[in-house]
Design a protein around this motif. Structure first.
Motif, PDB file in Angstrom:
ATOM      1  N   ARG A 109      50.192 -25.385  37.192  1.00 44.63           N
ATOM      2  CA  ARG A 109      50.991 -25.651  38.392  1.00 44.63           C
ATOM      3  C   ARG A 109      50.890 -24.475  39.369  1.00 44.63           C
ATOM      4  O   ARG A 109      50.777 -24.671  40.584  1.00 44.63           O
ATOM      5  CB  ARG A 109      52.446 -25.922  38.004  1.00 44.63           C
ATOM      6  CG  ARG A 109      52.661 -27.273  37.325  1.00 44.63           C
ATOM      7  CD  ARG A 109      54.114 -27.595  37.155  1.00 44.63           C
ATOM      8  NE  ARG A 109      54.713 -26.888  36.042  1.00 44.63           N
ATOM      9  CZ  ARG A 109      54.739 -27.330  34.779  1.00 44.63           C
ATOM     10  NH1 ARG A 109      54.167 -28.495  34.484  1.00 44.63           N
ATOM     11  NH2 ARG A 109      55.315 -26.630  33.827  1.00 44.63           N
ATOM     12  N   TYR A 112      47.483 -24.463  41.043  1.00 48.64           N
ATOM     13  CA  TYR A 112      47.392 -25.570  42.003  1.00 48.64           C
ATOM     14  C   TYR A 112      48.163 -25.249  43.277  1.00 48.64           C
ATOM     15  O   TYR A 112      47.675 -25.473  44.391  1.00 48.64           O
ATOM     16  CB  TYR A 112      47.934 -26.842  41.348  1.00 48.64           C
ATOM     17  CG  TYR A 112      47.789 -28.091  42.179  1.00 48.64           C
ATOM     18  CD1 TYR A 112      46.540 -28.622  42.472  1.00 48.64           C
ATOM     19  CD2 TYR A 112      48.923 -28.757  42.664  1.00 48.64           C
ATOM     20  CE1 TYR A 112      46.412 -29.789  43.221  1.00 48.64           C
ATOM     21  CE2 TYR A 112      48.805 -29.915  43.414  1.00 48.64           C
ATOM     22  CZ  TYR A 112      47.549 -30.418  43.692  1.00 48.64           C
ATOM     23  OH  TYR A 112      47.424 -31.566  44.437  1.00 48.64           O
ATOM     24  N   ARG A 113      49.373 -24.693  43.124  1.00 53.62           N
ATOM     25  CA  ARG A 113      50.171 -24.310  44.290  1.00 53.62           C
ATOM     26  C   ARG A 113      49.461 -23.240  45.125  1.00 53.62           C
ATOM     27  O   ARG A 113      49.577 -23.212  46.348  1.00 53.62           O
ATOM     28  CB  ARG A 113      51.548 -23.797  43.858  1.00 53.62           C
ATOM     29  CG  ARG A 113      52.499 -24.853  43.324  1.00 53.62           C
ATOM     30  CD  ARG A 113      53.917 -24.320  43.230  1.00 53.62           C
ATOM     31  NE  ARG A 113      54.027 -23.194  42.314  1.00 53.62           N
ATOM     32  CZ  ARG A 113      54.347 -23.289  41.022  1.00 53.62           C
ATOM     33  NH1 ARG A 113      54.569 -24.493  40.482  1.00 53.62           N
ATOM     34  NH2 ARG A 113      54.446 -22.215  40.261  1.00 53.62           N
ATOM     35  N   LEU A 133      50.748 -31.581  36.705  1.00 55.34           N
ATOM     36  CA  LEU A 133      50.878 -31.736  38.152  1.00 55.34           C
ATOM     37  C   LEU A 133      51.609 -33.013  38.543  1.00 55.34           C
ATOM     38  O   LEU A 133      51.610 -33.404  39.717  1.00 55.34           O
ATOM     39  CB  LEU A 133      49.492 -31.717  38.802  1.00 55.34           C
ATOM     40  CG  LEU A 133      48.658 -30.449  38.591  1.00 55.34           C
ATOM     41  CD1 LEU A 133      47.326 -30.554  39.317  1.00 55.34           C
ATOM     42  CD2 LEU A 133      49.417 -29.221  39.054  1.00 55.34           C
TER      43      LEU A 133
END
Length: 422
Positions: A109, A112-113, A133
């Motif tokens: 996460r 990805y952020r 996700l």
């Protein structure tokens, strides 16, 4: 062996001019920038778009990462804290590649952020990532490939045989992994491998490129278009005086030749080429400075020179029998004698002269001498630990104008005890 000190003059001046508590690490910003610039220039003149993603694990300090960002490098991260270190140095988005194994879903996460390129190590991680996700999926995805026994160029002494490695997707999972990622929404694909470590043989690096370029062609036949190839890291450091540094000209011409032969001449779309060299960039430009506490005479006149650094500060010689050059300040007029340079850990491999080699001809040392251990800019402080309650050394950066900046303070007893519940 000469008793004349071999340290670069600016390093020698800096050590002599400052009285920091030993042991400490000193990094040379000028040297780091020169190596980073030389590598980037050599591989950018090859006909393909090139960028090195510095392996954060080699020297996890945002001051170092900031220098390398200014040199156009990205960051190769393998954990949440390494992602955060990259952010501290303003490395975000696709300037970061996140390659990890046995990943905590929260780290997916976080990557990805941050917009990082996520490089998966296992086909089963596709579902782990998707679940982490909330059923979203990155538009860009990469997979780490393990060629197994199909690699015919022998094996690197550190990495070992690919088929025995825990890393990477085996051949039988690769195409299915890309197809599944595409089903979940991925549109842009990369491929990565890591087959060598601290390798000075250019042919080994060219072989890695051949393996991946061949796989790009095979994937194209299966309808999978690869946009970028990450050749991994592994460019070596000439730690031992008998070793020769990497020949950039041979490396760049070899990569250019195989790229043209296997990609351009076959009509495949141009590729972005990445590497993730860390050791090669900072390794030669770090120094562990320590002081002799005592000299002990053992059986048959064996000399054990005890310094205030330990294997907890630099574990490579004691763990791997790795060679690091050792310099004694003010060696003039001293006899050259075989000596073991040791720390104070309750471990009998606490040797800076090597766990197997143990003894080395060096200027005869005595209590109070300053000793400098060379090529300690990568996988050195980063691999330190607190066994025997030893406190971590501070880190300092020698700037181009000769000023020295503390970039990590020495650990204190308060730091050591701070996490205890008592």
């Amino acid at each position: 062996m000469s008793s004349q000190i071999q340290l670069p003059p600016r390093i020698l001046r800096a050590i002599k001019a400052n009285d920091f508590p030993t042991p400490y690490y000193l990094y040379d910003q000028v040297g780091i920038k020169q190596t980073a610039g030389s590598l980037s220039m050599a591989l950018s003149n090859t006909g393909f778009d090139y960028q090195n993603y510095f392996a954060v694990k080699a020297n996890p300090n945002p001051h170092i990462l900031d220098i390398l960002r200014e040199e156009g490098m990205g960051a190769d991260a393998s954990s949440g804290p390494e992602l955060e270190l990259a952010r501290m140095a303003d490395m975000t988005g696709e300037a970061v590649m996140f390659t990890a194994n046995n990943v905590d879903p929260e780290e997916y996460r976080e990557a990805y952020r941050q917009g990082a390129i996520i490089n998966l190590d296992d086909i089963n991680q596709i579902e782990v990532l998707r679940s982490a996700l909330g059923s979203e999926f990155p538009e860009t995805i990469s997979f780490r490939y393990n060629p197994g026994s199909s690699r015919k160029a022998g094996h690197n002494s550190i990495i070992g045989r690919p088929e025995d490695s825990k890393f990477g997707l085996p051949e039988h999972d690769l195409i299915e992994a890309y197809q599944l990622a595409s089903k979940y929404g991925a549109k842009h694909f990369g491929i990565h491998t890591m087959l060598v470590s601290n390798e000075l043989d250019v042919a080994q690096h060219i072989d890695t490129a051949r393996i991946l370029f061949s796989k790009v062609a095979e994937l194209a036949q299966a309808g999978i278009g690869i946009k970028f190839v990450n050749l991994g890291g592994g460019l070596g450091v000439a730690y031992h005086p008998d070793q020769k540094p990497i020949d950039y000209k041979a490396l760049s011409s070899g990569l250019e030749s195989v790229y043209r032969e296997m990609i351009l001449d076959k009509g495949l779309p141009p590729l972005r080429i990445m590497t993730e060299n860390g050791r090669h960039i900072t390794g030669p430009h770090g120094y562990l400075v320590t002081q002799v506490r005592s000299v002990k005479l053992g059986y048959e006149g064996r000399r054990f020179v005890g310094v205030d650094a330990t294997m907890a500060d630099l574990m490579r010689p004691g763990m791997y029998d790795a060679y690091h050059g050792i310099e004694v300040l003010n060696p003039e007029g001293r006899r050259i004698v075989d000596q073991a340079v040791v720390g104070s850990l309750c471990e009998n491999n606490d040797f800076f002269t090597g766990k197997d080699a143990k003894y080395r001809p060096l200027p005869e040392m005595e209590a109070g001498d300053i000793v400098v251990i060379r090529d300690a800019g990568a996988h050195s402080h980063a691999m330190g630990f607190n066994y025997n309650g030893k406190l971590r050394a501070g880190e300092y950066l020698l700037e181009p104008d000769g000023e020295i900046k503390m970039i990590r303070r020495p650990q204190t007893r308060e730091d050591y005890f701070a996490t205890l519940s008592w």
